[in-house]
Design a protein around this motif. Structure first.
Motif, PDB file in Angstrom:
ATOM      1  N   ARG A  60       0.828  -1.207   0.000  1.00 53.57           N
ATOM      2  CA  ARG A  60       0.000   0.000   0.000  1.00 53.57           C
ATOM      3  C   ARG A  60       0.858   1.251   0.000  1.00 53.57           C
ATOM      4  O   ARG A  60       1.889   1.312   0.681  1.00 53.57           O
ATOM      5  CB  ARG A  60      -0.906   0.057   1.250  1.00 53.57           C
ATOM      6  N   THR A 100      -1.612  -5.515   1.272  1.00 54.88           N
ATOM      7  CA  THR A 100      -3.004  -5.911   1.047  1.00 54.88           C
ATOM      8  C   THR A 100      -3.035  -7.232   0.292  1.00 54.88           C
ATOM      9  O   THR A 100      -2.621  -7.271  -0.874  1.00 54.88           O
ATOM     10  CB  THR A 100      -3.743  -4.845   0.211  1.00 54.88           C
ATOM     11  N   TRP A 158     -12.025  -9.241   8.315  1.00 57.21           N
ATOM     12  CA  TRP A 158     -11.032  -8.214   8.573  1.00 57.21           C
ATOM     13  C   TRP A 158      -9.945  -8.767   9.490  1.00 57.21           C
ATOM     14  O   TRP A 158     -10.216  -9.482  10.443  1.00 57.21           O
ATOM     15  CB  TRP A 158     -11.709  -7.010   9.234  1.00 57.21           C
ATOM     16  N   ALA A 192      -6.123  -5.358   6.761  1.00 58.76           N
ATOM     17  CA  ALA A 192      -6.729  -5.628   5.446  1.00 58.76           C
ATOM     18  C   ALA A 192      -7.703  -6.781   5.585  1.00 58.76           C
ATOM     19  O   ALA A 192      -7.782  -7.431   6.622  1.00 58.76           O
ATOM     20  CB  ALA A 192      -5.636  -5.967   4.430  1.00 58.76           C
ATOM     21  N   TYR A 193      -8.449  -7.037   4.490  1.00 56.33           N
ATOM     22  CA  TYR A 193      -9.367  -8.167   4.456  1.00 56.33           C
ATOM     23  C   TYR A 193      -8.630  -9.420   4.002  1.00 56.33           C
ATOM     24  O   TYR A 193      -7.802  -9.381   3.096  1.00 56.33           O
ATOM     25  CB  TYR A 193     -10.528  -7.892   3.485  1.00 56.33           C
ATOM     26  N   ASN A 224      -8.016   1.125  -2.799  1.00 57.03           N
ATOM     27  CA  ASN A 224      -9.262   0.717  -2.139  1.00 57.03           C
ATOM     28  C   ASN A 224      -9.183   0.797  -0.632  1.00 57.03           C
ATOM     29  O   ASN A 224     -10.062   1.370   0.026  1.00 57.03           O
ATOM     30  CB  ASN A 224      -9.649  -0.713  -2.544  1.00 57.03           C
ATOM     31  N   LEU A 225      -8.147   0.208  -0.083  1.00 56.74           N
ATOM     32  CA  LEU A 225      -8.080   0.135   1.371  1.00 56.74           C
ATOM     33  C   LEU A 225      -7.765   1.478   1.996  1.00 56.74           C
ATOM     34  O   LEU A 225      -8.313   1.837   3.045  1.00 56.74           O
ATOM     35  CB  LEU A 225      -7.072  -0.927   1.802  1.00 56.74           C
ATOM     36  N   ARG A 243     -10.214   3.378   4.642  1.00 55.29           N
ATOM     37  CA  ARG A 243      -9.812   3.873   5.966  1.00 55.29           C
ATOM     38  C   ARG A 243     -10.135   5.336   6.146  1.00 55.29           C
ATOM     39  O   ARG A 243     -10.582   5.766   7.210  1.00 55.29           O
ATOM     40  CB  ARG A 243      -8.312   3.685   6.152  1.00 55.29           C
ATOM     41  N   LEU A 255     -16.834  -2.982   1.922  1.00 56.12           N
ATOM     42  CA  LEU A 255     -15.797  -3.029   0.904  1.00 56.12           C
ATOM     43  C   LEU A 255     -16.496  -3.082  -0.445  1.00 56.12           C
ATOM     44  O   LEU A 255     -17.529  -3.744  -0.575  1.00 56.12           O
ATOM     45  CB  LEU A 255     -14.925  -4.272   1.096  1.00 56.12           C
TER      46      LEU A 255
END
Lengths: 90, 954
Positions: B287, B411, B426, B432-433, B518-519, B523, B538
């Motif tokens: 990320r 991620t 999560w 992250a997922y 995305n992440l 956040r 998400l």
């Protein structure tokens, strides 16, 4: 691409061999003239559209050509079972 | 200049230099380089201009997640591909690449004015600005904005490449050829069963390619895989989608890595793979960090800098600073230092960092600043320094550098897992997922399943700063120019769902599908909403994982193979005689047969006159035909059609009208009774399959007790229509076994016999209103019989005619064409065809619906004829009809023109239409408003010619 078990061919075949046939176990009234407008409208247009187990028809058009029934989960697309036309609702 | 080639190291072949061009300038690289690595090695820092603001952008990543370095590759005429990611473009001799979205050049881009006017272009600006005057949006603002924003340019010439496709089945499909995927493939391969391993890169290895310590293992493992006969390894192959029941779509790129001259065969191959088990080994993506200035060229993911150094032998800068919130940033920095890249400092937001990392850094002479954050980046076309502050808000300190590496955590790639509807959970440690529960037979291995040791770290929405978000140029989605302030703006404006925030800001909607955004976006939204990330949700992952060419998805289905073309047995004769064709459903039909110097109008006029005056011949083979056989055949037809069938004697025909259960006309056709238990039923050309399917549906599922079976005979019988006053004279010498005299063979009868020695079912029917026959012969004999009829007809001037003439002649007689004069909402009464309903029939499909309230109420559209005031004026089919041409707009439309032709027979135009209460308007004037003029026409009966039908009964 779904794999569907044709109960007549007794095989899992790819979705492209089939055509979906709408909700199952809706018999055409033997005497349509005896139905009122609301009942006839329900027969023509109203369907359960459930979230989850759905009894529906499929036809093996690019295979044996027969109609059969299926129970499919409309959320996961998993087929629980398929069974021949005329058999009891699963 | 910042990047440069290291004197040693990497997997490139330093003995194989390569020349290539970028933006018109010549550069050098090596075999094994990508376009990105070779350009960085040459000191290039600016790779593109951003979508909206035209900000100069550098390379952020070395994988498919790269958002900035989008290039257009030119492989020759018709072979220009935009929006490729530079780190995914394999370098080859003569490669020609260009940057995008800049004018006149990358370094001097006039579009950068958008950056200065950035305040007018926040998220959703088109809902707030550029709104007045309204007309200016379409003509001025939108075209200008479209010209200034964008990625690459679409090609405008045909793609001459061809693309292959194949199917594969295997017991185990491993997606991702990094260490975890290779291990899984070896394990599955050892168990027996077919194994396919796919990897999207030029060579397998994944993360191991940037770690020389793993190269020996890698080489040995790939050799072991190659030795297994049941294992197939596909490189340059992207699994782009994961569908039901372990059905995976993948595209293999076959030739893009080769110089065009050396490339032959298909450019790409589409793989459709059905696997018993799918093993996902897609790894994880690093990320970026969100802070003011995080998009200056030279700001790069730490792992990307590591990959450049250790895999490609390229240093990203001469004095590098690392900003980390995660241990992996330290590890990458130490690896770079070991590769002799100067790391000036490691800045980490965390106060406490693993002491082993701290000592190793100090031992390497790297300054460490824990508890600090980058608050600014100096430089515009290249990083020249950074500002850091304790906690992001304390006193600033400047550090000179020419590259800033960022390590924001990892991620796991759960894209394909999500396509397959696996659920996610999560994980706080990862921030992250991770994959949770699967529906399909699929499991994750390695980093994408959360099973990898990158170290530990923290996850922050954005780096802390004294400056408020809306005053920072802190990018979340680089490709769509979405800043942290935009996401906060969306929340301020009331957007709560992450799906709405995504669409309002366009975060995650670019060609990279949010792989690096995305992440971070999630956040920032979560913090602005003051809700935990898991409650914000998400957005949905959708195929394709990376953009794929239309060519690969299309394969061979283009041009002549786009759709099957069905041809009759007589098609060849029509082609040889100059027919102009049209498509009717999938059939190719002769539309008219122009003679020298004729346009369609002249040819059709001649053909029409010939049929009415003498005789014409028409290929009607495309008509649907169904053989209905069994003791209950008549009962079955009685239920399917409106007409009564039981009283029809063998040897006679009847026109049948078929309704849907809702009462609307769906098809029509003449059926002949061949015997008590055998009918030859015809349908429209386009309706054949649909009608047979409908019949089978009722027969199999509603009335299985009826003793009748159905066979499609559409292709079995060819049909030659011979129509006109001389029709009988033409066929008489050719026919045996049938008495053709008018008394023995009346109109609407069918006989079996032979014609030209071959079996025939001869129908006396007419769609033209003239004496007519439809000669049905087995298709294999069709052309010979057609030619014999042609010869026999020469003395009568027999004229071949096409579908256009067929349409005109039937319109002169008021016959409907289902699907042209009807549109699925027309009842028999609407069409003036109540006569076709068997009044004594208790039931037939659609009967009950004809009694529904809306079917019996007045004001329904009815089938009528129209004659224009000006006989030369031919109305346009589909034109709307109004009663009062002077009414204000929007006008009340009371119907439309369904069929319209020039009638050579009548010497004037004719038209058919559906008009509200049309039958009550006989003789009245109606109006057809067209652009620039209004046409006046009079309502008349639908039969324009020989209303008594006397010409039929010769």
């Amino acid at each position: 691409m779904l794999l569907i078990h044709c109960p007549y061919c007794d095989e899992d075949r790819a979705e492209v061999e089939f055509v979906y046939g709408g909700e199952a176990h809706i018999a055409r009234p033997p005497d349509p003239s005896a139905l009122g407008d609301a009942e006839w409208e329900a027969y023509l247009y109203l369907r359960a559209n459930p979230r989850g187990r759905h009894h529906e028809r499929w036809r093996h058009t690019h295979g044996c050509g027969r109609f059969f029934n299926a129970v499919r989960d409309t959320v996961t697309d998993r087929f629980e079972t398929t069974y021949k036309a005329g058999e009891a609702r699963a | 200049m910042s990047g440069y080639r290291l004197p040693a190291g990497g997997r490139i072949d330093r003995n194989a230099p390569i020349r290539f061009r970028f933006d018109g300038k010549d550069y050098r690289g090596f075999a094994g380089d990508t376009l990105a690595s070779a350009l960085v090695a040459s000191g290039v820092t600016v790779f593109g201009r951003s979508f909206k603001y035209h900000r100069p952008r550098g390379l952020l990543a070395t994988g498919v997640e790269e958002p900035n370095a989008l290039v257009t590759i030119d492989r020759g005429p018709g072979r220009v591909t935009p929006n490729l990611r530079a780190p995914s473009v394999a370098l080859h001799e003569g490669l020609t690449a260009a940057s995008q979205n800049r004018y006149p050049s990358l370094r001097l881009d006039l579009g950068a004015v958008n950056d200065k006017l950035g305040a007018f272009f926040p998220a959703g600006f088109y809902n707030k600005t550029f709104m007045w005057p309204r007309s200016a949006w379409e003509k001025v603002y939108e075209p200008a904005i479209r010209r200034m924003a964008g990625l690459g340019e679409s090609p405008v010439t045909r793609d001459p490449d061809h693309y292959a496709a194949t199917y594969a089945h295997c017991e185990t499909l491993v997606i991702g050829g990094g260490p975890a995927g290779i291990a899984a493939a070896l394990e599955a391969g050892g168990r027996g069963g077919r194994v396919i391993l796919i990897d999207e890169q030029e060579e397998p290895g994944g993360g191991a390619l940037a770690d020389p310590a793993q190269w020996a293992w890698l080489e040995e493992s790939l050799a072991r895989l190659a030795a297994l006969a049941n294992v197939r390894v596909l490189t340059r192959t992207t699994a782009f989608g994961f569908y039901h029941r372990n059905f995976v779509g993948a595209v293999e790129r076959l030739t893009d890595h080769l110089p065009p001259a050396g490339a032959s065969g298909a450019r790409e191959k589409l793989w459709r793979i059905r696997a018993g088990e799918v093993v996902l080994a897609q790894g994880a993506i690093e990320r970026p960090l969100v802070f003011d200035g995080n998009d200056v060229p030279g700001v790069m993911l730490a792992s990307a800098a590591r990959t450049l150094a250790l895999r490609y032998g390229v240093a990203v800068g001469r004095r590098v600073v690392v900003m980390a919130v995660h241990d992996s940033g330290w590890r990458d920095a130490l690896a770079l230092a070991a590769a002799v890249v100067t790391i000036a400092a490691i800045v980490d937001l965390r106060d406490a960092v693993d002491s082993r990392l701290l000592s190793a850094a100090e031992a390497a002479g790297i300054a460490c600043r824990t508890g600090h954050a980058v608050t600014g980046v100096r430089g515009r076309l290249a990083v020249s320094g950074v500002e850091i502050a304790p906690g992001g808000t304390g006193a600033a300190e400047r550090i000179a550098c020419d590259a800033l590496l960022i390590a924001g955590g990892w991620t796991p790639s759960v894209h394909l897992w999500s396509h397959a509807r696996g659920t996610l959970r999560w994980d706080d440690a990862w921030g992250a997922y991770l994959p949770d529960a699967a529906i399909e037979q699929v499991r994750c291995v390695g980093a994408c399943g959360g099973d990898w040791d990158f170290g530990g770290g923290v996850a922050v929405p954005a780096l802390p700063s004294a400056k408020p978000a809306h005053r920072q140029k802190a990018f979340v989605d680089y490709q769509n120019d979405v800043k942290s302030g935009d996401i906060e703006l969306a929340v301020r404006e009331g957007y709560r769902s992450i799906e709405h925030i995504k669409r309002y800001t366009t975060n995650g909607m670019a060609t990279d599908q949010g792989k690096t955004s995305n992440l971070n976006g999630l956040r920032i939204a979560s913090e602005a909403l003051a809700r935990p990330v898991t409650q914000v949700g998400l957005t949905t992952f959708r195929p394709p994982y990376t953009p794929q060419t239309f060519g690969a998805l299309m394969g061979h289905h283009k041009d002549a193979l786009f759709q099957p073309v069905r041809k009759t047995a007589i098609d060849g004769w029509a082609m040889e005689h100059g027919a102009v064709f049209e498509n009717v459903a999938q059939w190719r039909r002769a539309r008219y047969f122009p003679q020298a110097g004729e346009d369609m109008h002249a040819a059709v006029a001649r053909e029409c006159r010939a049929v009415r005056e003498s005789v014409g011949m028409f290929d009607a083979s495309t008509l649907g035909k169904i053989e209905v056989v069994g003791p209950d055949a008549a009962e079955f037809l009685n239920r399917m059609y409106t007409n009564p069938w039981k009283s029809l004697l063998p040897g006679r025909c009847r026109y049948g009208l078929m309704l849907r259960e809702d009462g609307f006309i769906t098809d029509d056709g003449v059926a002949g009774r061949m015997a008590d238990d055998r009918f030859h039923v015809t349908t429209t050309t386009g309706g054949a399959a649909r009608v047979l399917a409908m019949m089978e549906d009722y027969l199999q599922t509603e009335w299985p007790g009826l003793n009748v079976w159905l066979t499609s005979t559409t292709e079995h019988w060819a049909v030659i229509a011979v129509q006109g006053p001389r029709a009988r004279d033409v066929i008489a010498p050719l026919v045996e076994g049938i008495d053709l005299s008018p008394d023995a063979f009346p109109h609407m009868a069918v006989r079996e016999g032979r014609i030209c020695g071959v079996p025939t079912r001869l129908f006396r029917v007419s769609f033209t209103g003239e004496l007519g026959f439809e000669v049905n012969v087995p298709a294999g004999h069709a052309r010979a019989v057609w030619e014999a009829i042609d010869v026999a007809g020469q003395q009568f001037g027999i004229t071949p005619y096409g579908t256009e003439t067929m349409h005109v002649l039937r319109a002169e007689k008021g016959f409907i064409i289902v699907g042209q004069d009807t549109d699925g909402t027309v009842t028999p009464d609407d069409a003036g065809m109540d006569w076709a309903i068997g009044k004594k029939k208790r039931d037939f499909v659609g009967k009950r619906s004809l009694a529904r309230p809306d079917m019996v109420v007045g004001g329904r559209k009815q089938f009528v004829g129209l004659l224009t005031d000006d006989p030369a004026e031919v109305l346009e089919e589909g034109a709307q009809i109004v009663a009062d041409p002077a009414q204000p707009m929007p006008m009340t439309m009371i119907g439309h023109v369904t069929s319209s032709y020039w009638s050579a027979t009548l010497g004037r135009s004719i038209a058919l239409a559906l008009v509200r209460d049309g039958r009550a308007l006989m003789g009245e004037a109606l109006y057809v408003p067209m652009p620039g003029r209004t046409i006046r026409a009079t309502v008349c009966p639908t039969v324009f010619y020989d209303a008594e039908g006397s010409r039929l009964n010769d």
